[in-house]
Design a protein around this motif. Structure first.
Motif, PDB file in Angstrom:
ATOM      1  N   ALA A 108       0.859  -1.184   0.000  1.00 47.50           N
ATOM      2  CA  ALA A 108       0.000   0.000   0.000  1.00 47.50           C
ATOM      3  C   ALA A 108       0.897   1.236   0.000  1.00 47.50           C
ATOM      4  O   ALA A 108       2.082   1.160   0.313  1.00 47.50           O
ATOM      5  CB  ALA A 108      -0.914   0.006   1.219  1.00 47.50           C
ATOM      6  N   LEU A 109       0.308   2.376  -0.349  1.00 49.36           N
ATOM      7  CA  LEU A 109       1.038   3.645  -0.353  1.00 49.36           C
ATOM      8  C   LEU A 109       0.445   4.587   0.682  1.00 49.36           C
ATOM      9  O   LEU A 109      -0.718   4.987   0.586  1.00 49.36           O
ATOM     10  CB  LEU A 109       0.969   4.318  -1.730  1.00 49.36           C
ATOM     11  CG  LEU A 109       1.524   3.557  -2.931  1.00 49.36           C
ATOM     12  CD1 LEU A 109       1.411   4.426  -4.189  1.00 49.36           C
ATOM     13  CD2 LEU A 109       2.970   3.132  -2.706  1.00 49.36           C
ATOM     14  N   ASN A 110       1.224   4.923   1.692  1.00 50.67           N
ATOM     15  CA  ASN A 110       0.882   5.992   2.622  1.00 50.67           C
ATOM     16  C   ASN A 110       1.181   7.319   1.918  1.00 50.67           C
ATOM     17  O   ASN A 110       2.158   7.434   1.171  1.00 50.67           O
ATOM     18  CB  ASN A 110       1.745   5.839   3.880  1.00 50.67           C
ATOM     19  CG  ASN A 110       1.379   6.799   4.983  1.00 50.67           C
ATOM     20  OD1 ASN A 110       1.558   8.000   4.862  1.00 50.67           O
ATOM     21  ND2 ASN A 110       0.903   6.263   6.099  1.00 50.67           N
ATOM     22  N   HIS A 111       0.343   8.333   2.148  1.00 54.28           N
ATOM     23  CA  HIS A 111       0.535   9.616   1.461  1.00 54.28           C
ATOM     24  C   HIS A 111       1.903  10.229   1.744  1.00 54.28           C
ATOM     25  O   HIS A 111       2.377  11.098   1.010  1.00 54.28           O
ATOM     26  CB  HIS A 111      -0.573  10.596   1.848  1.00 54.28           C
ATOM     27  CG  HIS A 111      -0.815  11.664   0.839  1.00 54.28           C
ATOM     28  ND1 HIS A 111      -2.006  12.341   0.734  1.00 54.28           N
ATOM     29  CD2 HIS A 111      -0.020  12.191  -0.128  1.00 54.28           C
ATOM     30  CE1 HIS A 111      -1.925  13.238  -0.246  1.00 54.28           C
ATOM     31  NE2 HIS A 111      -0.729  13.179  -0.770  1.00 54.28           N
ATOM     32  N   MET A 112       2.574   9.741   2.784  1.00 53.29           N
ATOM     33  CA  MET A 112       3.901  10.261   3.100  1.00 53.29           C
ATOM     34  C   MET A 112       4.943   9.852   2.052  1.00 53.29           C
ATOM     35  O   MET A 112       6.057  10.386   2.053  1.00 53.29           O
ATOM     36  CB  MET A 112       4.316   9.791   4.501  1.00 53.29           C
ATOM     37  CG  MET A 112       5.382  10.640   5.172  1.00 53.29           C
ATOM     38  SD  MET A 112       5.042  12.424   5.201  1.00 53.29           S
ATOM     39  CE  MET A 112       3.798  12.541   6.483  1.00 53.29           C
ATOM     40  N   ALA A 150      -3.043   2.923  -8.409  1.00 52.07           N
ATOM     41  CA  ALA A 150      -3.674   2.135  -9.470  1.00 52.07           C
ATOM     42  C   ALA A 150      -2.690   1.860 -10.605  1.00 52.07           C
ATOM     43  O   ALA A 150      -2.612   0.734 -11.118  1.00 52.07           O
ATOM     44  CB  ALA A 150      -4.905   2.868  -9.993  1.00 52.07           C
ATOM     45  N   GLU A 151      -1.933   2.868 -10.989  1.00 51.37           N
ATOM     46  CA  GLU A 151      -0.938   2.725 -12.055  1.00 51.37           C
ATOM     47  C   GLU A 151       0.120   1.687 -11.692  1.00 51.37           C
ATOM     48  O   GLU A 151       0.582   0.917 -12.542  1.00 51.37           O
ATOM     49  CB  GLU A 151      -0.264   4.082 -12.302  1.00 51.37           C
ATOM     50  CG  GLU A 151       0.931   4.050 -13.229  1.00 51.37           C
ATOM     51  CD  GLU A 151       1.784   5.310 -13.107  1.00 51.37           C
ATOM     52  OE1 GLU A 151       2.989   5.238 -13.417  1.00 51.37           O
ATOM     53  OE2 GLU A 151       1.244   6.358 -12.703  1.00 51.37           O
ATOM     54  N   MET A 152       0.478   1.609 -10.415  1.00 51.36           N
ATOM     55  CA  MET A 152       1.522   0.699  -9.965  1.00 51.36           C
ATOM     56  C   MET A 152       0.996  -0.704  -9.649  1.00 51.36           C
ATOM     57  O   MET A 152       1.775  -1.593  -9.321  1.00 51.36           O
ATOM     58  CB  MET A 152       2.210   1.272  -8.727  1.00 51.36           C
ATOM     59  CG  MET A 152       2.964   2.564  -8.971  1.00 51.36           C
ATOM     60  SD  MET A 152       3.768   3.163  -7.453  1.00 51.36           S
ATOM     61  CE  MET A 152       5.031   1.882  -7.236  1.00 51.36           C
ATOM     62  N   GLY A 153      -0.306  -0.881  -9.697  1.00 50.40           N
ATOM     63  CA  GLY A 153      -0.872  -2.166  -9.325  1.00 50.40           C
ATOM     64  C   GLY A 153      -0.890  -2.400  -7.829  1.00 50.40           C
ATOM     65  O   GLY A 153      -0.904  -3.539  -7.366  1.00 50.40           O
ATOM     66  N   VAL A 154      -0.895  -1.301  -7.064  1.00 52.32           N
ATOM     67  CA  VAL A 154      -0.949  -1.353  -5.599  1.00 52.32           C
ATOM     68  C   VAL A 154      -2.414  -1.213  -5.190  1.00 52.32           C
ATOM     69  O   VAL A 154      -3.119  -0.333  -5.685  1.00 52.32           O
ATOM     70  CB  VAL A 154      -0.096  -0.229  -4.990  1.00 52.32           C
ATOM     71  CG1 VAL A 154      -0.334  -0.104  -3.503  1.00 52.32           C
ATOM     72  CG2 VAL A 154       1.377  -0.490  -5.274  1.00 52.32           C
ATOM     73  N   GLY A 155      -2.871  -2.047  -4.254  1.00 55.20           N
ATOM     74  CA  GLY A 155      -4.296  -2.139  -3.990  1.00 55.20           C
ATOM     75  C   GLY A 155      -4.892  -1.172  -3.000  1.00 55.20           C
ATOM     76  O   GLY A 155      -6.117  -1.115  -2.857  1.00 55.20           O
ATOM     77  N   ALA A 156      -4.063  -0.405  -2.277  1.00 56.45           N
ATOM     78  CA  ALA A 156      -4.618   0.409  -1.194  1.00 56.45           C
ATOM     79  C   ALA A 156      -3.744   1.621  -0.910  1.00 56.45           C
ATOM     80  O   ALA A 156      -2.547   1.638  -1.245  1.00 56.45           O
ATOM     81  CB  ALA A 156      -4.763  -0.435   0.079  1.00 56.45           C
TER      82      ALA A 156
END
Length: 274
Positions: free
Chosen positions: A9-13, A28-34
């Motif tokens: 997942a990607l934290n906004h930080m 979404a572009e990276m295929g990361v789900g959350a």
């Protein structure tokens, strides 16, 4: 026990200069789900219902889960102001279609409460938050902070309080690899872990008890926090949630191509686990 697959997942930080929508689109572009949204990234913070709803709509359009808004601070010092803030943040998480709210304890060298008073404050906060979060069917993600001046340094103390109150269905831990090392903690609580934060430390001149948020990088080849080892243990113990990148270092925030750096870190972590 079968080991679960790694889910990033990607934290906004990872890049505070992105808008919430850009964070979601990048995931979404990276295929990361959350993703994890935040209320402390300047003009890109989620601070009102319109911003929360807009982020939630974009996440729904792209099939991205909103894990949390980060954070209620200091959650364990309970008063009327904290109750109001918790209610506001719960409404924002709900408006964004999010799963829960990250809860961070007081970090203050001048705070000298006894261990008994700290425990009482923690239990009061958890009890009050159970009611507030329950109105929106949200989770509370308790994140012990491993700094020496933290008022809740270890996951063990958080787990003991959560279990003593019978609130395991409402609250889970954030296992933060940086804070796990900073606290010198050895215990893992995969069964009560709701979210994992990862970041790296590379400067060999900095001791684990001296680390600050500004030292937190993406996980790289010279990582000293044993991120891969910590993740291996959590996955082996049955953790099946998201692993969210949370770097705070200015050099990461200033990267010209943060997506390439994130992809490289993901490859390194996956390869290390393999």
């Amino acid at each position: 026990m079968a080991q679960h697959a790694l889910k990033f997942a990607l934290n906004h930080m990872v890049c505070p200069r992105w808008t919430p929508e850009q964070l979601i689109e990048t995931a979404a572009e990276m295929g990361v789900g959350a993703v994890e949204l935040r209320n402390d990234v300047g003009e890109n913070s989620i601070l009102n219902l319109d911003a929360a709803r807009a982020a939630g709509r974009r996440a729904q359009e792209l099939g991205i889960e909103v894990l949390s808004i980060n954070a209620l601070y200091p959650f364990n010092i309970w008063n009327a102001e904290r109750a109001d803030k918790a209610e506001q943040l719960a409404q924002l998480v709900d408006a964004a279609g999010g799963r829960g709210l990250v809860l961070c304890p007081l970090v203050d060298a001048d705070y000298t409460a006894s261990e008994a008073d700290k425990r009482a404050g923690l239990e009061q906060a958890l009890t009050e938050l159970d009611a507030i979060l329950g109105r929106y069917d949200l989770q509370g993600f308790v994140e012990p902070l491993g700094f020496p001046i933290s008022s809740l340094r270890t996951k063990a103390k958080a787990v003991d309080a959560i279990r003593s109150l019978g609130l395991e269905s409402r609250f889970g831990l954030v296992h933060d690899t940086f804070h796990h090392q900073g606290a010198g903690e050895r215990e893992f609580f995969a069964d009560l872990t709701g979210l994992v934060h990862i970041s790296g430390l590379e400067d060999s001149a900095i001791g684990f008890e001296e680390m600050l948020d500004e030292h937190r990088l993406l996980v790289g080849e010279r990582d000293r926090l044993d991120n891969v080892g910590q993740l291996r243990r959590l996955l082996a113990d049955g953790y099946d949630g998201y692993v969210s990148f949370e770097p705070f270092a200015a050099e990461v925030h200033g990267l010209e191509d943060p997506v390439a750096a994130l992809r490289a870190s993901m490859v390194l972590v996956r390869d290390g686990l393999a």
